[in-house]
Design a protein around this motif. Structure first.
Motif, PDB file in Angstrom:
ATOM      1  N   PHE A   1       0.829  -1.211   0.000  1.00  0.00           N
ATOM      2  CA  PHE A   1       0.000   0.000   0.000  1.00  0.00           C
ATOM      3  C   PHE A   1       0.862   1.260   0.000  1.00  0.00           C
ATOM      4  CE2 PHE A   1      -3.752  -2.553   0.891  1.00  0.00           C
ATOM      5  CZ  PHE A   1      -4.748  -1.821   0.250  1.00  0.00           C
TER       6      PHE A   1
ATOM      7  N   ARG B   1       1.795   1.716  -3.493  1.00  0.00           N
ATOM      8  CA  ARG B   1       0.649   2.171  -4.267  1.00  0.00           C
ATOM      9  C   ARG B   1       0.417   3.664  -4.073  1.00  0.00           C
ATOM     10  NH1 ARG B   1      -4.598  -1.266  -3.424  1.00  0.00           N
ATOM     11  NH2 ARG B   1      -5.312   0.472  -4.718  1.00  0.00           N
TER      12      ARG B   1
ATOM     13  N   ARG C   1      -2.286  -3.837  -7.114  1.00  0.00           N
ATOM     14  CA  ARG C   1      -3.682  -3.864  -6.699  1.00  0.00           C
ATOM     15  C   ARG C   1      -4.213  -5.299  -6.619  1.00  0.00           C
ATOM     16  NH1 ARG C   1      -6.923   0.707  -7.011  1.00  0.00           N
ATOM     17  NH2 ARG C   1      -8.681  -0.641  -7.536  1.00  0.00           N
TER      18      ARG C   1
ATOM     19  N   CYS D   1      -3.242  -6.905  -3.425  1.00  0.00           N
ATOM     20  CA  CYS D   1      -4.080  -6.421  -2.329  1.00  0.00           C
ATOM     21  C   CYS D   1      -5.474  -7.008  -2.411  1.00  0.00           C
ATOM     22  CB  CYS D   1      -4.168  -4.892  -2.372  1.00  0.00           C
ATOM     23  SG  CYS D   1      -2.601  -4.043  -2.121  1.00  0.00           S
TER      24      CYS D   1
ATOM     25  N   LEU E   1      -6.233   5.571  -0.245  1.00  0.00           N
ATOM     26  CA  LEU E   1      -5.424   4.355  -0.297  1.00  0.00           C
ATOM     27  C   LEU E   1      -4.858   4.003   1.078  1.00  0.00           C
ATOM     28  CD1 LEU E   1      -3.474   4.993  -3.632  1.00  0.00           C
ATOM     29  CD2 LEU E   1      -5.412   3.437  -3.293  1.00  0.00           C
ATOM     30  N   SER E   2      -4.399   5.007   1.793  1.00  0.00           N
ATOM     31  CA  SER E   2      -3.815   4.750   3.116  1.00  0.00           C
ATOM     32  C   SER E   2      -4.832   4.153   4.068  1.00  0.00           C
ATOM     33  CB  SER E   2      -3.244   6.048   3.704  1.00  0.00           C
ATOM     34  OG  SER E   2      -2.153   6.522   2.934  1.00  0.00           O
TER      35      SER E   2
ATOM     36  N   GLY F   1      -5.504   0.567   3.204  1.00  0.00           N
ATOM     37  CA  GLY F   1      -4.421  -0.282   3.684  1.00  0.00           C
ATOM     38  C   GLY F   1      -4.532  -0.555   5.182  1.00  0.00           C
TER      39      GLY F   1
END
Length: 207
Positions: free
Chosen positions: A76, A79, A146, A149, A193-194, A197
């Protein structure tokens, strides 16, 4: 059945959570399932290895990848860097046709958030955001990260439960892009995104 078709079916099973992280992929069992010899099975597993969703170890077989929480956090972090950079490069090139395409996939994605197609809809939205950058190789790298994930998200059932926040994040990113507010859009994407994650890492077993 071709190796490509077998790989596509197995990848769907992996990314949907039907095959969970760490699952052993036994060639004889897969050959029986698909009613083929082991040769196309072996080739399919190698294709999935290249895609980064399966690990193949000589003399030990193949398994669906299984990442630790720290490894997921590392992905992440990568990313955030790659996707933030891609969006920053894309916004100056976005035209009316791009905004219409992004809004179209956003509406469709919003309809799919609680269905099996949520992951594809999410990726289509992000892909539409990043495509104006012209950074084809970077986007390929993003997509592979991705996928790694996604199979863990599917296994631990995390993001589909955060659908309202997910929709709000997407709409905010889109608003900033349309207004050409580059840094605000990038900051919103990075937060999006954070948080994704962190949500996934919290759901994962620590041992």
């Amino acid at each position: 059945m071709t190796a490509e078709a077998i790989a596509a079916t197995l990848q769907h099973d992996i990314l949907s959570g039907t095959l969970s992280p760490g699952t052993e992929l036994v060639q004889s069992e897969l050959a029986a399932r698909f009613q083929v010899s082991r040769i196309p099975i072996r080739d399919a597993l190698m294709l999935l290895s290249v895609e980064g969703v399966v690990t193949v170890t000589p003399n030990r077989g193949a398994r669906v990848i299984q990442l630790s929480p720290s490894e997921v956090q590392e992905i992440f972090d990568m990313r955030v860097l790659l996707e933030g950079d891609c969006l920053r490069r894309a916004i100056p090139y976005m035209q009316q046709a791009d905004f219409e395409r992004i809004e179209h996939v956003l509406r469709r994605s919003n309809l799919e958030v609680q269905t099996e197609g949520w992951a594809e809809g999410d990726w289509n939205f992000h892909l539409a955001l990043y495509s104006p950058s012209g950074r084809k190789h970077q986007i390929v790298m993003i997509e592979k990260l991705r996928r790694r994930c996604q199979l863990h998200i599917a296994a631990y059932r995390t993001l589909p439960e955060e659908t309202l926040q997910w929709i709000r994040d997407h709409e905010l990113i889109m608003k900033h892009c349309r207004n050409k507010e580059t840094e605000a859009a990038v900051d919103a994407l990075k937060r999006h995104l954070s948080e994704a994650g962190k949500t996934l890492v919290r759901a994962m077993p620590t041992s």
